[in-house]
Design a protein around this motif. Structure first.
Motif, PDB file in Angstrom:
ATOM      1  N   ALA A 125       0.811  -1.015  -0.197  1.00  0.00           N
ATOM      2  CA  ALA A 125      -0.069  -0.035  -0.150  1.00  0.00           C
ATOM      3  C   ALA A 125       0.830   0.966   0.113  1.00  0.00           C
ATOM      4  N   ILE A 126       1.839   1.110   0.955  1.00  0.00           N
ATOM      5  CA  ILE A 126       2.877   2.478   0.873  1.00  0.00           C
ATOM      6  C   ILE A 126       3.518   2.689  -0.662  1.00  0.00           C
ATOM      7  N   VAL A 127       3.874   1.561  -1.210  1.00  0.00           N
ATOM      8  CA  VAL A 127       4.447   1.378  -2.523  1.00  0.00           C
ATOM      9  C   VAL A 127       3.586   2.164  -3.478  1.00  0.00           C
ATOM     10  N   TYR A 128       2.353   1.645  -3.390  1.00  0.00           N
ATOM     11  CA  TYR A 128       1.219   2.355  -4.575  1.00  0.00           C
ATOM     12  C   TYR A 128       1.008   3.755  -4.114  1.00  0.00           C
ATOM     13  N   ILE A 129       0.889   4.171  -2.875  1.00  0.00           N
ATOM     14  CA  ILE A 129       0.759   5.923  -2.510  1.00  0.00           C
ATOM     15  C   ILE A 129       1.765   6.444  -3.040  1.00  0.00           C
ATOM     16  N   VAL A 130       3.112   6.082  -2.988  1.00  0.00           N
ATOM     17  CA  VAL A 130       4.136   6.729  -3.568  1.00  0.00           C
ATOM     18  C   VAL A 130       4.306   6.606  -5.210  1.00  0.00           C
ATOM     19  N   LEU A 131       4.015   5.556  -5.656  1.00  0.00           N
ATOM     20  CA  LEU A 131       4.130   5.536  -7.110  1.00  0.00           C
ATOM     21  C   LEU A 131       2.865   6.523  -7.771  1.00  0.00           C
ATOM     22  N   LEU A 132       1.816   6.478  -6.972  1.00  0.00           N
ATOM     23  CA  LEU A 132       0.661   7.811  -7.441  1.00  0.00           C
ATOM     24  C   LEU A 132       1.255   8.930  -7.380  1.00  0.00           C
ATOM     25  N   LEU A 147       0.861  -3.604 -27.689  1.00  0.00           N
ATOM     26  CA  LEU A 147      -0.414  -3.353 -26.907  1.00  0.00           C
ATOM     27  C   LEU A 147      -0.376  -2.933 -25.434  1.00  0.00           C
ATOM     28  N   SER A 148      -1.161  -2.100 -25.089  1.00  0.00           N
ATOM     29  CA  SER A 148      -1.338  -1.983 -23.629  1.00  0.00           C
ATOM     30  C   SER A 148      -2.727  -1.829 -22.929  1.00  0.00           C
ATOM     31  N   LEU A 149      -2.951  -1.908 -21.818  1.00  0.00           N
ATOM     32  CA  LEU A 149      -4.246  -1.848 -21.258  1.00  0.00           C
ATOM     33  C   LEU A 149      -4.180  -1.215 -20.124  1.00  0.00           C
ATOM     34  N   ASP A 150      -4.798  -0.082 -20.004  1.00  0.00           N
ATOM     35  CA  ASP A 150      -4.800   0.753 -18.707  1.00  0.00           C
ATOM     36  C   ASP A 150      -6.011   0.324 -17.830  1.00  0.00           C
ATOM     37  N   ILE A 151      -5.639  -0.157 -16.730  1.00  0.00           N
ATOM     38  CA  ILE A 151      -6.386  -1.166 -15.686  1.00  0.00           C
ATOM     39  C   ILE A 151      -6.669   0.051 -14.576  1.00  0.00           C
ATOM     40  N   GLY A 152      -6.455   0.980 -14.564  1.00  0.00           N
ATOM     41  CA  GLY A 152      -6.793   1.934 -13.626  1.00  0.00           C
ATOM     42  C   GLY A 152      -6.730   1.727 -12.016  1.00  0.00           C
ATOM     43  N   TRP A 153      -7.917   1.756 -11.118  1.00  0.00           N
ATOM     44  CA  TRP A 153      -7.493   1.477  -9.829  1.00  0.00           C
ATOM     45  C   TRP A 153      -7.252   0.093  -9.519  1.00  0.00           C
ATOM     46  N   PRO A 157      -4.490  -3.600  -6.500  1.00  0.00           N
ATOM     47  CA  PRO A 157      -4.494  -4.830  -6.165  1.00  0.00           C
ATOM     48  C   PRO A 157      -3.492  -5.672  -7.043  1.00  0.00           C
ATOM     49  N   LEU A 158      -3.093  -5.266  -8.426  1.00  0.00           N
ATOM     50  CA  LEU A 158      -2.085  -5.864  -8.767  1.00  0.00           C
ATOM     51  C   LEU A 158      -0.873  -5.865  -8.334  1.00  0.00           C
ATOM     52  N   ILE A 159      -0.452  -4.570  -7.853  1.00  0.00           N
ATOM     53  CA  ILE A 159       0.818  -4.316  -7.128  1.00  0.00           C
ATOM     54  C   ILE A 159       0.822  -5.529  -5.803  1.00  0.00           C
ATOM     55  N   ILE A 160      -0.212  -5.387  -4.976  1.00  0.00           N
ATOM     56  CA  ILE A 160      -0.159  -6.404  -3.976  1.00  0.00           C
ATOM     57  C   ILE A 160      -0.189  -7.819  -4.269  1.00  0.00           C
ATOM     58  N   PHE A 161      -0.676  -8.284  -5.260  1.00  0.00           N
ATOM     59  CA  PHE A 161      -0.696  -9.470  -5.972  1.00  0.00           C
ATOM     60  C   PHE A 161       0.697  -9.668  -6.199  1.00  0.00           C
ATOM     61  N   MET A 162       1.350  -8.907  -6.854  1.00  0.00           N
ATOM     62  CA  MET A 162       2.844  -9.208  -7.392  1.00  0.00           C
ATOM     63  C   MET A 162       3.883  -8.937  -6.444  1.00  0.00           C
ATOM     64  N   LEU A 163       3.730  -8.244  -5.502  1.00  0.00           N
ATOM     65  CA  LEU A 163       4.535  -8.315  -4.299  1.00  0.00           C
ATOM     66  C   LEU A 163       4.513  -9.286  -3.489  1.00  0.00           C
TER      67      LEU A 163
END
Length: 324
Positions: A125-132, A147-153, A157-163
């Protein structure tokens, strides 16, 4: 000049870890920070009981010292470096607490899964806030294409899943002498090439620092291991690997380059689902490296095979993003 900086970082990180080991390993042994081996694990592993663990502290120190020295020498210490260090140290601290409980409190399971997960989510969560704040794109790119896809918000959860997922995957893989150290060197080396190609030089420098540290650790961790990295090292390396994938916008490429860790995790998931639904096991034991051990393979053969698979997958990942 830049290439020299990367080479110097690799050498410095390697030397720090190697030179620290003859001092640090006996220190861990005197503190009786020995690894407890699971009773349900392969019987051949019982002789490893008492081998010093928490060796991941050496990896962390080598990474941090070499990264800050070389990044300040050749580049500025920017937000990317701070994020990478924060995640590495944060996940390493969770692993240290887990190891400490195991070896000092004599509880083989360490932190509970809920405690560990909560810590991982807080860091994410801290990482996501800083990245924002830095304006990082929330789009993900299909490997080998434009090709890319903007998944927005949904990127949160993707960051949480990855980390969380990557740190736990690397942790699951840490079951044989040198397996994670060698596999990590390959994966971080691949991301160092990709980051360099993207002109993300600080990320490339950090990746090279990790390669040097784990190769230095491998000198003492190869079979028969004189020290284990423990959760201190494996959780830190997994978190760092995911963070690099996020900063380079290679979220899906992580699945390829980190394929060994993905395969190991899938073997555990498949085993659990199969046993709970049918009462039968697909593998003789999971994670997958234990299956091959119980099939008669030597530990060294399993490790080298997994390294080669990791090298092949890393080459594919680099090819898709750099040479294709």
């Amino acid at each position: 000049m830049l290439e020299q900086g990367l080479l110097f970082t690799l050498i410095l990180s390697f030397l720090i870890c190697v030179l620290m080991s003859p001092i640090f390993i006996p220190f861990l042994r005197r503190l009786k920070f020995g690894q407890s081996i699971r009773v349900e694990g392969p019987q051949s592993h019982q002789k490893k009981s008492g081998t010093p663990t928490m060796g991941g502290l050496m990896i962390l120190l080598a990474i941090i010292v070499s990264t800050f020295i070389m990044s300040s020498q050749f580049h500025s210490v920017n937000v990317e470096i701070w994020l990478l260090v924060f995640v590495t140290v944060g996940f390493g601290l969770l692993g240290f607490l887990d190891d400490f409980i195991k070896v000092v409190k004599k509880r083989n399971l360490g932190l509970t899964s809920k405690q560990k997960f909560l810590g991982q989510v807080v860091i994410s969560a801290i990482v996501y806030i800083v990245l924002l704040q830095t304006g990082l794109s929330t789009a993900i790119t299909i490997p080998g294409t434009t090709l890319s896809l903007d998944i927005g918000w949904l990127y949160f959860p993707l960051i949480i899943f990855m980390l969380v997922g990557t740190s736990n995957a690397v942790n699951l893989t840490d079951g044989l002498d040198g397996l994670v150290a060698g596999s990590s060197a390959i994966a971080f080396g691949a991301f160092a090439i990709i980051a360099y190609d993207l002109s993300l030089y600080n990320v490339s420098l950090f990746s090279v620092a990790v390669v040097g540290a784990v190769l230095g650790f491998l000198v003492f961790n190869s079979h028969p291991a004189k020290v284990f990295m423990g959760d201190t090292g494996s959780l830190a390396l997994g978190g760092a690997l995911a963070m690099i994938a996020i900063l380079t916008k290679m979220e899906l490429v992580l699945i390829i380059i980190g394929g060994v860790f993905v395969i190991e995790t899938l073997s555990v998931i498949i085993q659990v689902i199969s046993f709970k639904t049918t009462g039968k096991r697909v593998f003789k034991m999971s994670p997958l490296h234990h299956h091959y051990e119980l099939s008669g393979w030597s530990e060294w053969r399993v490790v080298v095979t997994f390294w080669l698979v990791g090298l092949l997958l890393a080459t594919i990942g680099v090819y898709l993003e750099v040479w294709m």
